[in-house]
Design an enzyme around this catalytic site. Structure first.
Site, mmCIF file in Angstrom:
data_model
loop_
_atom_site.group_PDB
_atom_site.id
_atom_site.type_symbol
_atom_site.label_atom_id
_atom_site.label_comp_id
_atom_site.label_asym_id
_atom_site.label_seq_id
_atom_site.Cartn_x
_atom_site.Cartn_y
_atom_site.Cartn_z
ATOM 1 N N ASP A 1 147.283 53.979 -58.943
ATOM 2 C CA ASP A 1 146.801 52.988 -57.979
ATOM 3 C C ASP A 1 147.616 53.054 -56.690
ATOM 4 O O ASP A 1 147.058 53.038 -55.584
ATOM 5 C CB ASP A 1 146.886 51.573 -58.570
ATOM 6 N N HIS B 1 141.368 46.433 -62.896
ATOM 7 C CA HIS B 1 140.936 47.811 -63.137
ATOM 8 C C HIS B 1 140.846 48.518 -61.787
ATOM 9 O O HIS B 1 141.850 48.717 -61.123
ATOM 10 C CB HIS B 1 139.609 47.800 -63.903
ATOM 11 N N HIS C 1 153.057 52.265 -66.125
ATOM 12 C CA HIS C 1 151.783 52.416 -66.826
ATOM 13 C C HIS C 1 152.064 52.487 -68.321
ATOM 14 O O HIS C 1 152.943 53.236 -68.750
ATOM 15 C CB HIS C 1 151.060 53.686 -66.374
#
Length: 387
Positions: free
Chosen positions: A330, A251, A289
């Site tokens: 990210d 995460h 993603h």
């Protein structure tokens, strides 16, 4: 929203193989979203993604246990929320495009939007000095834990009191991350603590990062915050549950895996680093993603605002060439923090401060429900020994 995301009733019934009454029943039970056709208000349109999910479900086993298990990991929606959605490859906060919000808004205004607009200019001043710890992550945990240990339960509280507490919590976590009690906008306080100076291009990039990662639908940490809130726990306790969940490598700490991948690319060359990971069936951290098959719009919005460091830019280009995958948020956070020459744990710190706004909004929304989030486990252990 693009027209391709919404289909007419005839098309919806054909895809599902059902009669009109059944389609209307799906709508009434909240399994299919419906809206008026803007070109003809007498007609209705149905969300194509909901129809596709139902169609896939109909083709599988109808066992309740399998349906429930499928909802846990990127499956069908499991609860109703007015806060955030991903639709048409874009991210929306209460119906407003997060990419557009990042052009003008600060985290505080987005936090108010996420929690429903309450507490526009209210902040308490009872903010103690941040905990004494060498790293930002530890200070964040200690600050929220101290509040969670003493703050009252959230259920039944006046909405205005909760709004004041929500704004204070965001300030408390910011103080902990910055290492000092400060005033002014959160992005400027972080920029000052990180040697950027308030009001400059570095502060503006931090502002954009904060807005774009403030919430992301029912992600793991938001769900953890909602579970805590469903018990009546305080907002601080719900935020602490969110922070604990964010700290996992799958995460919020996924940015560390991006750095590892970037280090491999710097040592071996991007093409070889990518080839090694693909040959070993390993992920390419920072790319792709599940919710954005055409590319993460948050990453695209951030990467358009600065020049990534040369080695990261080379890695981004190589991944695109070899796999077609686009960078996700990210990667963009790591690239932004590297471009600003911030501390190694800055990407997680940005994530934590920003996402706290989302955790609080989810906690407040969950607290308005009478439901306790308490799923059942499907037991697969040894047979019970009945006497």
């Amino acid at each position: 929203m693009p027209d391709r995301d919404w289909i007419a009733a005839e098309d919806a019934r054909t895809r599902l193989g059902v009669r009109a009454q059944t389609l209307y029943a799906y709508v009434s039970r909240g399994r299919v979203q419906m809206r008026p056709d803007p070109r003809d208000p007498r007609r209705s349109l149905y969300r194509a993604a909901d129809i596709a999910a139902l169609s896939q479900r109909k083709s599988r086993s109808r066992k309740v246990s399998e349906v429930a298990a499928g909802a846990i990991a990127w499956g069908e929606p499991v609860l109703a929320s007015e806060i955030t959605t991903v639709a048409g490859g874009r991210l929306f906060y209460r119906g407003r495009d997060a990419i557009l919000l990042a052009e003008t808004e600060i985290l505080e205004s987005v936090a108010r939007l996420l929690r429903g607009g309450h507490g526009a200019a209210l902040k308490r001043t009872d903010r103690p000095a941040p905990p004494d710890a060498p790293d930002m992550r530890t200070r964040g945990f200690l600050a929220l834990a101290a509040r969670a240990g003493g703050d009252p339960p959230a259920r039944g509280r006046n909405p205005l009191a909760l709004a004041v507490e929500a704004a204070t919590l965001l300030d408390v976590l910011t103080d902990a991350i910055a290492g000092e009690v400060g005033g002014g906008a959160i992005h400027n306080r972080l920029a000052l603590a990180w040697g950027q100076g308030p009001g400059g291009p570095g502060a503006d990039l931090i502002r954009r990062c904060l807005v774009l990662v403030a919430d992301h639908e029912l992600n793991a940490s938001a769900f953890a915050a909602r579970v805590a809130a469903s018990t009546g726990a305080s907002l601080a306790a719900a935020a602490l549950a969110g922070l604990a969940t964010l700290s996992g490598p799958r995460h919020g700490m996924a940015t560390a895996a991006v750095r590892t991948f970037a280090a491999e690319a710097a040592q071996l060359g991007p093409a070889q680093a990518i080839a090694n990971r693909l040959a070993e069936d390993r992920a390419l951290p920072g790319f792709g993603h599940p919710l954005y098959p055409d590319g993460d719009p948050r990453a695209a919005a951030l990467l358009s605002r600065f020049d990534p460091p040369r080695e990261l830019a080379a890695l981004q280009a190589a991944v695109r060439q070899e796999t077609g995958l686009a960078p996700n948020v990210d990667f963009a956070l790591v690239a932004a923090c590297e471009a600003l020459k911030l501390q190694l744990d800055a990407p997680f710190a940005v994530f934590a401060v920003a996402r706290c706004a989302g955790w609080i909004a989810h906690a407040i929304e969950q607290g308005q429900s009478e439901a306790l989030i308490r799923p059942r486990a499907r037991y697969v252990g040894p047979e019970p020994e009945f006497g």
